[in-house]
Design an enzyme around this catalytic site. Structure first.
Site, PDB file in Angstrom:
ATOM      1  CB  CYS A 158      34.766  29.908  30.924  1.00 51.99           C
ATOM      2  SG  CYS A 158      36.245  30.922  31.511  1.00 51.99           S
ATOM      3  CB  CYS A 173      40.136  30.781  28.843  1.00 49.43           C
ATOM      4  SG  CYS A 173      39.340  31.098  30.183  1.00 49.43           S
ATOM      5  CE  LYS A 230      37.863  43.688  27.282  1.00 51.31           C
ATOM      6  NZ  LYS A 230      39.002  44.293  28.035  1.00 51.31           N
ATOM      7  CB  CYS A 243      37.196  29.149  27.404  1.00 52.18           C
ATOM      8  SG  CYS A 243      37.203  31.376  27.617  1.00 52.18           S
ATOM      9  CG  HIS A 256      36.190  35.232  30.105  1.00 49.87           C
ATOM     10  ND1 HIS A 256      36.880  33.941  30.336  1.00 49.87           N
ATOM     11  CD2 HIS A 256      36.484  36.530  30.407  1.00 49.87           C
ATOM     12  CE1 HIS A 256      37.991  34.790  30.672  1.00 49.87           C
ATOM     13  NE2 HIS A 256      37.658  35.787  30.317  1.00 49.87           N
ATOM     14  CE  LYS A 285      40.230  39.244  36.922  1.00 47.17           C
ATOM     15  NZ  LYS A 285      40.702  38.538  35.800  1.00 47.17           N
ATOM     16  CG  HIS A 308      43.701  46.077  31.992  1.00 45.60           C
ATOM     17  ND1 HIS A 308      42.847  46.620  31.238  1.00 45.60           N
ATOM     18  CD2 HIS A 308      44.156  45.060  31.782  1.00 45.60           C
ATOM     19  CE1 HIS A 308      42.006  44.997  30.810  1.00 45.60           C
ATOM     20  NE2 HIS A 308      43.200  44.319  30.949  1.00 45.60           N
ATOM     21  CG  HIS A 327      39.059  47.312  32.665  1.00 50.86           C
ATOM     22  ND1 HIS A 327      39.973  46.527  34.426  1.00 50.86           N
ATOM     23  CD2 HIS A 327      39.055  46.368  32.100  1.00 50.86           C
ATOM     24  CE1 HIS A 327      39.741  45.351  33.758  1.00 50.86           C
ATOM     25  NE2 HIS A 327      39.698  45.138  33.463  1.00 50.86           N
TER      26      HIS A 327
HETATM   27  O1  ME8 Z   1      46.128  37.712  30.640  1.00 56.61           O
HETATM   28  N1  ME8 Z   1      42.490  42.674  39.309  1.00 56.61           N
HETATM   29  O2  ME8 Z   1      45.739  39.715  29.455  1.00 56.61           O
HETATM   30  P1  ME8 Z   1      44.844  40.443  29.694  1.00 56.61           P
HETATM   31  C1  ME8 Z   1      43.147  42.833  39.333  1.00 56.61           C
HETATM   32  N2  ME8 Z   1      47.348  38.959  27.832  1.00 56.61           N
HETATM   33  N3  ME8 Z   1      44.201  42.944  37.956  1.00 56.61           N
HETATM   34  C2  ME8 Z   1      43.380  42.708  37.024  1.00 56.61           C
HETATM   35  C3  ME8 Z   1      42.586  42.495  36.922  1.00 56.61           C
HETATM   36  C4  ME8 Z   1      41.320  42.690  38.102  1.00 56.61           C
HETATM   37  N4  ME8 Z   1      40.535  43.075  38.164  1.00 56.61           N
HETATM   38  N5  ME8 Z   1      41.789  42.859  35.486  1.00 56.61           N
HETATM   39  C5  ME8 Z   1      42.775  42.822  34.606  1.00 56.61           C
HETATM   40  C6  ME8 Z   1      46.639  38.261  29.943  1.00 56.61           C
HETATM   41  N6  ME8 Z   1      43.932  42.294  35.473  1.00 56.61           N
HETATM   42  C7  ME8 Z   1      47.216  37.973  28.200  1.00 56.61           C
HETATM   43  C8  ME8 Z   1      48.501  37.968  29.284  1.00 56.61           C
HETATM   44  S1  ME8 Z   1      51.377  37.749  29.549  1.00 56.61           S
HETATM   45  C9  ME8 Z   1      52.684  36.653  28.452  1.00 56.61           C
HETATM   46  C10 ME8 Z   1      49.582  36.996  28.691  1.00 56.61           C
HETATM   47  C11 ME8 Z   1      45.632  42.517  35.071  1.00 56.61           C
HETATM   48  O3  ME8 Z   1      44.503  41.533  29.023  1.00 56.61           O
HETATM   49  C12 ME8 Z   1      46.136  40.978  35.971  1.00 56.61           C
HETATM   50  O4  ME8 Z   1      47.414  41.592  35.935  1.00 56.61           O
HETATM   51  O5  ME8 Z   1      43.583  39.577  30.517  1.00 56.61           O
HETATM   52  C13 ME8 Z   1      45.826  40.165  35.582  1.00 56.61           C
HETATM   53  O6  ME8 Z   1      47.006  39.452  35.034  1.00 56.61           O
HETATM   54  C14 ME8 Z   1      45.956  41.054  33.753  1.00 56.61           C
HETATM   55  O7  ME8 Z   1      45.509  42.004  33.810  1.00 56.61           O
HETATM   56  C15 ME8 Z   1      45.427  40.296  32.618  1.00 56.61           C
HETATM   57  O8  ME8 Z   1      45.087  40.835  31.485  1.00 56.61           O
END
Ligand code: ME8
Length: 503
Positions: free
Chosen positions: A147, A129, A303, A126, A150, A300, A21, A18
């Site tokens: 959490c 997380c 999802k 959690c 979440h 924030k 990301h 979204h």
């Molecule tokens: O944490 N504002 O994956 P994830 C800004 N798989 N950035 C955001 C955001 C928001 N509202 N929402 C998501 C994970 N992000 C692990 C990471 S790395 C070895 C493993 C971005 O799918 C931001 O970069 O939950 C956040 O750190 C990341 O998506 C989390 O993605």
């Protein structure tokens, strides 16, 4: 050193990407494209984090196997990145067999070195997380532990597990964090240091019993356990650069690796990651660039909050990748959460891309065609104008090299506004031969377009093509290098979005 290795987090594919990301990925892409433009040897890595309970449960809900789901999602992620014009060099998946081998051999290496041991653990967990919460870390809702991220109840779990001796790395971490300026901006480094100083470091459980989590990489010497998803995921940054397949290549890029991450995963990318690396005899990364969140009405975007803005809607509303890339880069903020709404995004798109950049291209292009049949020969650029261009370009370069993409964009927008003012003031349409004015304006357009190329790559190449100049290294730009501009067309680059308020 001429390499530049840049990574995004690898995302959990339990839903399509979204706006959040896209925010991280576009930012990393802009830095990668800028580095290529200044002739660095760039390696840009992104990918998906495919193991663990979260994905296992997501697949169960869909009535599919985890493998089926992650295969489908990998296609979907790649397709979104293609549509956003993300120029990654490699898309890593943690189910890649080379990666899985690195996870197993790294686990084993740490075990052999005495950094991993087996013991009991009980605590509040959690699932979203994929981590245990300690008292003080979770919140209480109606007397129950929740959490804080979440907003869901935590589950009590007790199990035998393998621990990583995080506690042994305290002095190393404090020294590296204090002296190496790795974490950027520095306030995040201070946050990690103060957490380590206040709470100390507890050993980290890095395995899960296979009855509970079956979807993951097995502990090589104990098939009753699956390796913790974060241990698995972090290693992507070394596998992706060839740690197991081409050590020379790995070392070349690792020496200048930049991790871009959201502040939610700061702890994993500092305390935990630096310690794992140290245990494996690998130096810490060069930079961890941390950003704040995109929020909507104070929450924030994600999802869990159910306030996601889809990439499809953004692409449709802002006429393709460049509009979306520009808006996300423009609201990018490392320290403060950025509140976004369609109202704000419409305003940025309309005022800056359509009315400032687009308008200048259209006006100057149309004048050049009408007055001089599109052929504008070199003239001396007005001293004041040329100074403005060079100053703004210098500021732009400095900001980009400091990873300040929004700041760099603002410099260029200011310059483009100067350009529009110069048209109004010099009134080239009244002159019989406005070559001097138009040549100066075209130089301003050329420099600005090159500067914006990492953010709006398709539009920048289109302008370069229609106006007859090249997108080249902005560090080497000089004014008056081009003997003649040949304007073929005065395109409308950005159709304005009609005011619709927040939809
Ligand atoms: O944490 N504002 O994956 P994830 C800004 N798989 N950035 C955001 C955001 C928001 N509202 N929402 C998501 C994970 N992000 C692990 C990471 S790395 C070895 C493993 C971005 O799918 C931001 O970069 O939950 C956040 O750190 C990341 O998506 C989390 O993605």
């Amino acid at each position: 050193m001429n390499t530049f290795y840049i990574t995004t987090p690898i995302y959990y594919p339990n839903g399509p990407p979204h706006i959040g990301h896209a925010y991280t990925t576009v930012y990393a892409d802009v830095l990668a494209r800028f580095a290529r433009l200044i002739e660095k040897d760039v390696f840009f890595l992104t990918g998906n984090d495919e193991h663990g309970l979260k994905i296992q449960r997501f697949a169960e809900k869909l009535g599919k196997t985890p493998k089926e789901v992650v295969d489908e999602m990998a296609v979907i992620y790649r397709d979104y990145w293609l549509r956003l014009n993300i120029s990654y060099d490699y898309f890593i998946r943690t189910t890649d067999s080379v990666h899985e081998k690195v996870v197993m051999s790294s686990f084993e290496k740490l075990y052999r070195k005495g950094y991993v041991y087996k013991d009991k653990y009980g605590g509040l967990y959690c699932v979203d997380c994929e981590k245990y919460y300690l008292p003080g870390e979770y919140v209480e809702v109606e007397g129950k532990p929740y959490c804080p991220i979440h907003n869901k109840p935590l589950e009590y779990l007790e199990e035998e597990t393998y621990y990583f001796k995080l506690s042994e790395f305290k002095d190393y971490l404090l020294e590296v964090l204090r002296n190496n300026k790795i974490v950027y901006p520095e306030e995040y480094s201070l946050e990690v240091i103060s957490r380590i100083e206040k709470e100390g470091l507890r050993d980290l459980s890095i395995a899960r019993p296979v009855e509970r989590v079956s979807w993951g990489v097995k502990v090589p010497f104990d098939p009753n356990y699956v390796i913790y998803v974060w241990f698995d995921a972090l290693l992507n940054y070394i596998t992706g650069a060839g740690y197991a397949t081409d050590l020379e290549r790995f070392e070349k890029y690792w020496a200048n690796v930049h991790h871009v991450v959201g502040k939610d995963i700061l702890w994993f990318h500092t305390a935990i990651w630096f310690s794992i690396l140290k245990g494996l005899d690998i130096p810490p990364p060069k930079k961890v660039i941390v950003h704040a969140f995109l929020i909507n009405k104070g929450l924030k975007i994600g999802k869990s909050a159910g306030n996601v803005i889809s990439i499809d809607d953004l692409l449709a509303r802002y006429n393709g990748p460049d509009g979306v890339r520009y808006i996300l880069s423009r609201v990018f903020n490392m320290s403060k959460d950025s509140e976004v709404s369609f109202e704000l995004m419409d305003a940025i798109y309309n005022d800056e891309l359509a009315d400032t950049y687009g308008n200048l291209i259209r006006r100057v292009g149309a004048l050049a065609i009408k007055k001089l049949r599109g052929k504008i020969y070199r003239r001396e650029v007005d001293k004041k104008l040329s100074e403005q261009i060079m100053v703004k370009m210098g500021n732009y370069l400095e900001r980009m090299k400091n990873y300040d993409v929004p700041g760099a964009i603002i410099e260029i927008m200011d310059l483009l506004r100067e350009g529009n003012a110069y048209v109004n003031n010099t009134r080239p349409w009244e002159k019989e031969d406005p070559s001097k004015e138009l040549y100066g304006l075209l130089e301003l357009i050329r420099v600005s377009t090159i500067a914006l190329a990492p953010v709006i790559p398709s539009v920048a190449s289109k302008v370069a093509d229609e106006f007859g100049f090249k997108i080249e290294n902005p560090e080497k730009l000089q004014l008056g290098m081009l003997e003649r501009y040949n304007i073929r067309n005065a395109p409308i680059l950005f159709k304005k979005v009609p005011a619709q308020g927040n939809t």
